[in-house]
Design an enzyme around this catalytic site. Structure first.
Site, PDB file in Angstrom:
ATOM      1  N   LYS A  24       0.868  -1.175   0.000  1.00 17.56           N
ATOM      2  CA  LYS A  24       0.000   0.000   0.000  1.00 17.56           C
ATOM      3  C   LYS A  24       0.903   1.223   0.000  1.00 17.56           C
ATOM      4  CE  LYS A  24      -4.446   0.928   0.125  1.00 17.56           C
ATOM      5  NZ  LYS A  24      -5.620   0.159  -0.279  1.00 17.56           N
ATOM      6  N   ASP A  59      -7.134   4.235  -4.463  1.00 18.25           N
ATOM      7  CA  ASP A  59      -7.733   4.081  -3.134  1.00 18.25           C
ATOM      8  C   ASP A  59      -8.342   5.450  -2.815  1.00 18.25           C
ATOM      9  OD1 ASP A  59      -7.827   2.144  -0.675  1.00 18.25           O
ATOM     10  OD2 ASP A  59      -7.247   4.045   0.208  1.00 18.25           O
TER      11      ASP A  59
HETATM   12  P1  NDP Z   1     -12.916   7.628  -2.593  1.00 18.96           P
HETATM   13  O1  NDP Z   1     -11.854   8.635  -2.388  1.00 18.96           O
HETATM   14  O2  NDP Z   1     -13.478   7.424  -3.939  1.00 18.96           O
HETATM   15  O3  NDP Z   1     -14.138   7.927  -1.603  1.00 18.96           O
HETATM   16  C1  NDP Z   1     -13.943   7.988  -0.221  1.00 18.96           C
HETATM   17  C2  NDP Z   1     -15.250   8.400   0.434  1.00 18.96           C
HETATM   18  O4  NDP Z   1     -15.110   8.280   1.832  1.00 18.96           O
HETATM   19  C3  NDP Z   1     -15.617   9.839   0.157  1.00 18.96           C
HETATM   20  O5  NDP Z   1     -17.003   9.989   0.179  1.00 18.96           O
HETATM   21  C4  NDP Z   1     -14.962  10.563   1.328  1.00 18.96           C
HETATM   22  O6  NDP Z   1     -15.548  11.803   1.650  1.00 18.96           O
HETATM   23  C5  NDP Z   1     -15.211   9.576   2.447  1.00 18.96           C
HETATM   24  N1  NDP Z   1     -14.168   9.709   3.465  1.00 18.96           N
HETATM   25  C6  NDP Z   1     -12.836   9.602   3.289  1.00 18.96           C
HETATM   26  N2  NDP Z   1     -12.194   9.822   4.440  1.00 18.96           N
HETATM   27  C7  NDP Z   1     -13.163  10.057   5.354  1.00 18.96           C
HETATM   28  C8  NDP Z   1     -13.139  10.340   6.741  1.00 18.96           C
HETATM   29  N3  NDP Z   1     -11.988  10.440   7.412  1.00 18.96           N
HETATM   30  N4  NDP Z   1     -14.334  10.509   7.360  1.00 18.96           N
HETATM   31  C9  NDP Z   1     -15.511  10.434   6.678  1.00 18.96           C
HETATM   32  N5  NDP Z   1     -15.580  10.170   5.372  1.00 18.96           N
HETATM   33  C10 NDP Z   1     -14.422   9.980   4.727  1.00 18.96           C
HETATM   34  O7  NDP Z   1     -12.310   6.265  -2.006  1.00 18.96           O
HETATM   35  P2  NDP Z   1     -12.777   4.767  -2.280  1.00 18.96           P
HETATM   36  O8  NDP Z   1     -14.240   4.721  -2.456  1.00 18.96           O
HETATM   37  O9  NDP Z   1     -11.895   4.215  -3.309  1.00 18.96           O
HETATM   38  O10 NDP Z   1     -12.366   4.057  -0.903  1.00 18.96           O
HETATM   39  C11 NDP Z   1     -13.254   3.968   0.214  1.00 18.96           C
HETATM   40  C12 NDP Z   1     -12.797   2.864   1.146  1.00 18.96           C
HETATM   41  O11 NDP Z   1     -12.792   1.615   0.422  1.00 18.96           O
HETATM   42  C13 NDP Z   1     -11.383   3.006   1.708  1.00 18.96           C
HETATM   43  O12 NDP Z   1     -11.342   2.450   2.999  1.00 18.96           O
HETATM   44  C14 NDP Z   1     -10.540   2.151   0.771  1.00 18.96           C
HETATM   45  O13 NDP Z   1      -9.349   1.703   1.383  1.00 18.96           O
HETATM   46  C15 NDP Z   1     -11.513   1.006   0.546  1.00 18.96           C
HETATM   47  N6  NDP Z   1     -11.250   0.216  -0.654  1.00 18.96           N
HETATM   48  C16 NDP Z   1     -11.208   0.790  -1.896  1.00 18.96           C
HETATM   49  C17 NDP Z   1     -11.000   0.017  -3.007  1.00 18.96           C
HETATM   50  C18 NDP Z   1     -11.058   0.572  -4.395  1.00 18.96           C
HETATM   51  O14 NDP Z   1     -11.052  -0.231  -5.341  1.00 18.96           O
HETATM   52  N7  NDP Z   1     -11.147   1.883  -4.582  1.00 18.96           N
HETATM   53  C19 NDP Z   1     -10.717  -1.434  -2.889  1.00 18.96           C
HETATM   54  C20 NDP Z   1     -10.871  -1.954  -1.556  1.00 18.96           C
HETATM   55  C21 NDP Z   1     -11.101  -1.144  -0.492  1.00 18.96           C
HETATM   56  P3  NDP Z   1     -14.791  13.176   1.223  1.00 18.96           P
HETATM   57  O15 NDP Z   1     -15.036  13.309  -0.243  1.00 18.96           O
HETATM   58  O16 NDP Z   1     -15.472  14.201   2.044  1.00 18.96           O
HETATM   59  O17 NDP Z   1     -13.350  13.003   1.563  1.00 18.96           O
END
Ligand code: NDP
Length: 445
Positions: free
Chosen positions: A124, A164
């Site tokens: 990562k 991510d």
């Molecule tokens: P994105 O950046 O596309 O979206 C993240 C979302 O989570 C946004 O809505 C963001 O809001 C919110 N968010 C992020 N940090 C916080 C926080 N500290 N508190 C509240 N809301 C938060 O990321 P992904 O959708 O790609 O990833 C989301 C999760 O899924 C992560 O844990 C990632 O590790 C996991 N994941 C992702 C994969 C992928 O293929 N993308 C694969 C496997 C797991 P805001 O816009 O306000 O920051």
């Protein structure tokens, strides 16, 4: 060293690394039984070796903003294990990123990748750079500066990053472009690329779709389906939006979505048109979820997470780590929640996990439920190596098969009795055994 001694030792060596210690403790707590069946693991100090990353790269990333000011961020890549395949794992750009968070994510990724049945090790990376509020040109300059430092550590058979939090198609495109320029090679070294230059169909959808496929399998063990179920989702990024899309297709009601500023609550469930608006809002305009409530009047709760707003049948935390705590879990259970399937990595705190397991609801940890994303990344690597592109139907078919395989592995190692599967134990044990066997076979490295 025994598993319990390893934990004590890690605590004294890395005292401030709370997320890393939390992730390790969760895995060690559930593999002890199988570990004790193999005395040779202790002789070769296997658990300690498996908990410590192979290497950690950290570096300064300097770039110039639109006002001509020089800005400095920290960049990292944690290469945790390549016992079963090249290092593989996403890149996170978010202000909160630090070494502990990336160590936890790389550790989890190692077990998750082992579950996918594909040949991928765990890694990562990321930076404390936040793309939010930055112009396209600033994001491009940052991505280029980040890869200018990291590219020597990468390669299609060495280390293959992906997206991510904060890293989507735009950022992967810029990083891939810079990698290609530095290495003078066109290889499948990043996954999640654009479709025109080697990306796989269904990769953007894969984590969310895969989570819903896994959830369907869990529900089926109790003779249930998604039809009419009220689902609370957190987040409104890649994972959250594609989870919502598949849920709508399968007849469930998505009643919440959120971002780091607040949550919308739509009691009757989002329509397809409303979800399309969220896709546009988030991907095209990079707006806030509060704007949804202005466009389609509904309840908006600033600085509030979804879990206590109403009663839900299912919760799918899909934003970030530790976003669902013990009191949220109690509220979900009191409201009759029957299943929690994690889109994010480690979104539930240890207290919440314990509450779900004690209540014997269907609870899938992220390393099983969200493995669809890295699985299709693995399929993207396979297509790139063949210099071919598979159809969306073919990739989706393989994604379904892999999620079903992961469910079967969880069941094999986690079935407690006729009624209950402990998916935490199942996922951790299946992932651990595969990596452990490979490490034993390859000697002390
Ligand atoms: P994105 O950046 O596309 O979206 C993240 C979302 O989570 C946004 O809505 C963001 O809001 C919110 N968010 C992020 N940090 C916080 C926080 N500290 N508190 C509240 N809301 C938060 O990321 P992904 O959708 O790609 O990833 C989301 C999760 O899924 C992560 O844990 C990632 O590790 C996991 N994941 C992702 C994969 C992928 O293929 N993308 C694969 C496997 C797991 P805001 O816009 O306000 O920051």
């Amino acid at each position: 060293m025994k598993a319990s001694e390893v934990m004590a030792d890690l605590r004294s060596r890395f005292p401030g690394e709370t997320e890393y210690l939390q992730a390790v403790e969760e895995v060690l707590g559930s593999i002890e039984e199988v570990y004790n069946e193999y005395p040779e693991f202790e002789k070769y100090n296997l658990v300690e070796r498996l908990c410590l990353p192979d290497r950690i790269l950290s570096f300064r990333v300097s770039w110039v903003d639109d006002q001509g000011r020089v800005r400095n961020n920290m960049g990292y890549r944690v290469q945790h294990s390549n016992a079963i395949g090249p290092y593989k794992g996403g890149i996170r750009f978010h202000a909160s990123v630090n070494q502990s968070i990336l160590k936890f994510l790389a550790f989890e990724q190692t077990f998750k990748n082992a579950l996918t049945t594909l040949a991928m090790g765990g890694a990562k990376g990321g930076s404390d750079f936040s793309p939010r509020g930055k112009s396209d040109m600033e994001v491009m300059r940052f991505c280029q500066a980040f890869v200018a430092e990291l590219w020597r550590q990468l390669g299609p058979d060495t280390d293959v990053p992906a997206g991510d939090i904060g890293v989507g198609a735009r950022e992967v495109g810029y990083m891939f472009g810079m990698y290609k320029k530095m290495s003078r090679e066109f290889t499948g070294t990043f996954t999640g690329k654009g479709l025109d230059f080697g990306g796989s169909l269904i990769r953007p959808e894969a984590t969310g779709y895969g989570n819903v496929y896994f959830l369907e399998q869990m529900l089926a063990t109790r003779g249930l389906t998604l039809e009419g179920k009220r689902v609370a989702i957190s987040g409104s990024g890649n994972v959250a939006t594609y989870t919502a899309k598949k849920l709508l297709e399968l007849g469930a009601k998505v009643v919440t979505m959120s971002d780091s500023n607040g949550t919308i609550y739509v009691p009757d469930g989002l329509t397809t048109e409303q979800l399309d608006y969220i896709f546009e809002l988030k991907n095209l305009y990079r707006g806030r979820i509060s704007e949804f409530a202005e466009h389609y009047p509904c309840e908006y709760y600033p600085n509030t997470r979804p879990w206590k707003l109403a009663s839900f049948d299912i919760a799918m935390p899909s934003a970030t780590q530790n976003e669902l705590d013990g009191s949220d879990a109690e509220a979900l259970l009191a409201g009759g929640c029957i299943a929690v399937s994690e889109g994010a990595n480690m979104p539930s705190t240890p207290e919440a996990v314990k509450a779900f397991i004690d209540a014997c609801i269907l609870y899938a940890p992220g390393k099983a439920a969200n493995a669809g994303g890295v699985s299709v990344s693995g399929l993207e690597m396979a297509q790139n190596a063949q210099k071919l592109s598979w159809t969306a139907e073919e990739v989706d078919r393989q994604l379904r098969r892999i999620m079903s395989d992961i469910h079967a592995q969880c069941e094999r190692y986690g079935r407690v009795d006729d009624e209950y599967i402990n998916y935490v134990k199942g996922a951790n044990t299946a992932g651990f055994m595969k990596v452990a066997r490979a490490m034993m076979a390859q000697g002390i490295l």
